[in-house]
Design an enzyme around this catalytic site. Structure first.
Site, PDB file in Angstrom:
ATOM      1  N   LYS A  51       0.805  -1.208   0.000  1.00  0.00           N
ATOM      2  CA  LYS A  51       0.000   0.000   0.000  1.00  0.00           C
ATOM      3  C   LYS A  51       0.847   1.272   0.000  1.00  0.00           C
ATOM      4  CE  LYS A  51      -4.083  -0.533   0.588  1.00  0.00           C
ATOM      5  NZ  LYS A  51      -5.313  -0.934  -0.130  1.00  0.00           N
TER       6      LYS A  51
HETATM    7  C1  LIG Z   1      -3.297  -6.754   4.483  1.00  0.00           C
HETATM    8  C2  LIG Z   1      -4.045  -6.384   3.255  1.00  0.00           C
HETATM    9  N1  LIG Z   1      -4.373  -7.338   2.379  1.00  0.00           N
HETATM   10  C3  LIG Z   1      -5.079  -7.074   1.264  1.00  0.00           C
HETATM   11  C4  LIG Z   1      -5.497  -5.783   0.979  1.00  0.00           C
HETATM   12  C5  LIG Z   1      -6.302  -5.543  -0.271  1.00  0.00           C
HETATM   13  O1  LIG Z   1      -5.628  -4.744  -1.227  1.00  0.00           O
HETATM   14  P1  LIG Z   1      -6.445  -3.741  -2.146  1.00  0.00           P
HETATM   15  O2  LIG Z   1      -7.008  -2.704  -1.222  1.00  0.00           O
HETATM   16  O3  LIG Z   1      -5.473  -3.169  -3.092  1.00  0.00           O
HETATM   17  O4  LIG Z   1      -7.534  -4.505  -2.806  1.00  0.00           O
HETATM   18  C6  LIG Z   1      -5.170  -4.756   1.851  1.00  0.00           C
HETATM   19  C7  LIG Z   1      -5.635  -3.396   1.621  1.00  0.00           C
HETATM   20  O5  LIG Z   1      -5.652  -2.554   2.498  1.00  0.00           O
HETATM   21  C8  LIG Z   1      -4.413  -5.059   3.011  1.00  0.00           C
HETATM   22  O6  LIG Z   1      -4.066  -4.099   3.895  1.00  0.00           O
END
Ligand SMILES: Cc1ncc(COP(=O)(O)O)c(C=O)c1O
Length: 332
Positions: A51
């Protein structure tokens, strides 16, 4: 010692270390999965998650559009990892940061954000998104009240998926020398799957894009039927994936398949990845790998699957990696 990472030059600040994360072959844990299984390990980013990429992109796009001005305050609702990327950006660029989090997020995430100078508002998980106490509503309210503040809104801010289109997607394509056949990743805001998915489909429309969802989330049913079924929504434990809303960043038409993984199976897979591969990963990374495992019957022998692992296990030491917590939740 064999090391395939080149020796990076001096950079001018921490933000310039974001991206160019390694891709690591999964060995023992992937023995019974057809083809090769490669892990894009995003905890090598300085905020220990993928992120970081989109957080900085959202800040820089807002600066260019005049939405974020010098001395401003960034206010975001986050499961923690976006907050971490925003915190790094706020420090380097001189902004104040306020994060609203739901109370199911791990204490480690909250402490880390505080250590990086963010102000934290913890909000109840078990309320609907439009309830005034939800972490979405509290962020909106603070944004309305605080002068010179900016609410990036990672769910609907398209800079999120563009960050992955511009960086994560090309890295994966180059690292696999265009041989990738399947991309599997957990879906929350949808930024990662949509940005990477768009880039890969443009390179080769045959590449399969698979999203991992949680039980208690609306994504899979919506993708399969077009129906937003509120009866699918209930609270669950896995952090970061699944939603009770349809964020603009999820491009459903780019996604070939959704697979749901239980809280228990995701947690057990994360622990297995640590023990078998030496990868101490976040909870949703276990879910992402488990999703691939549940779909392995769809993989041809020559498949080159890439699983993107979002974050580092240090944020879950008192949860998934704690035997008492696992027992309390009936997972061990
Ligand atoms: C630990 C974790 N896994 C998966 C995701 C999912 O990613 P995305 O928001 O790009 O779909 C996030 C998003 O905040 C996350 O923090």
């Amino acid at each position: 010692m064999k090391n395939n990472r080149s020796n990076p030059p001096i950079v001018s600040n921490i933000l310039e270390t974001i991206g160019n994360t390694p891709m690591i072959e999964l060995n023992r844990i992937a023995d019974d999965i057809p083809g090769r299984v490669l892990a894009k390990v995003e905890y090598f980013n300085p905020g220990h998650s993928t992120k970081d990429r989109m957080a900085i992109k959202m800040i820089e796009d807002a600066e260019s559009n005049g939405l974020l001005k010098p001395g401003g305050t960034i206010i975001e609702c986050t499961s923690g990892n976006t907050g971490m990327g925003l915190a790094l950006g706020a420090i380097v660029k001189g902004y104040k940061l306020i994060c609203t989090l739901s109370d199911k997020q791990s204490k480690e995430k909250i402490d880390v954000l505080k250590a990086l100078g963010a102000e934290i508002h913890v909000c109840p998980t078990n309320v609907s998104p439009d309830h005034p106490d939800s972490y979405y509503s509290v962020a909106r309210k603070l944004n309305a009240e605080i002068p010179n503040s900016y609410f990036p809104n990672q769910y609907d801010n398209i800079s999120n998926r563009i960050a992955h289109y511009e960086s994560t997607g090309p890295e994966i394509w180059e690292q696999t020398e265009g041989k990738i056949t399947h991309f599997i990743v957990g879906v929350g805001t949808g930024g990662t799957i949509s940005g990477v998915g768009k880039y890969l489909k443009e390179k080769n429309p045959e590449i399969q894009i698979w999203g991992v969802d949680s039980y208690g989330s609306v994504f899979k049913k919506y993708h399969e039927t077009g129906e937003f079924d509120a009866s699918e929504i209930y609270s669950y434990i896995t952090e970061g994936i699944g939603e009770d809303i349809l964020p603009k960043n999820v491009q459903f038409d780019l996604i070939d398949k959704f697979e749901k993984v239980t809280d228990k199976d995701g947690a057990l897979a994360a622990r297995e990845l640590a023990k078998k591969e030496g990868l101490l990963l976040g909870y949703s990374c276990g879910s992402a790998f488990q999703g691939l495992r549940q779909l392995k019957h769809l993989l041809p022998a020559e498949a080159v699957s890439v699983v993107l692992f979002h974050d580092h296990g240090s944020r879950y030491i008192n949860k998934v990696y704690n035997d008492d917590w696992m027992k309390e939740n009936g997972f061990l």
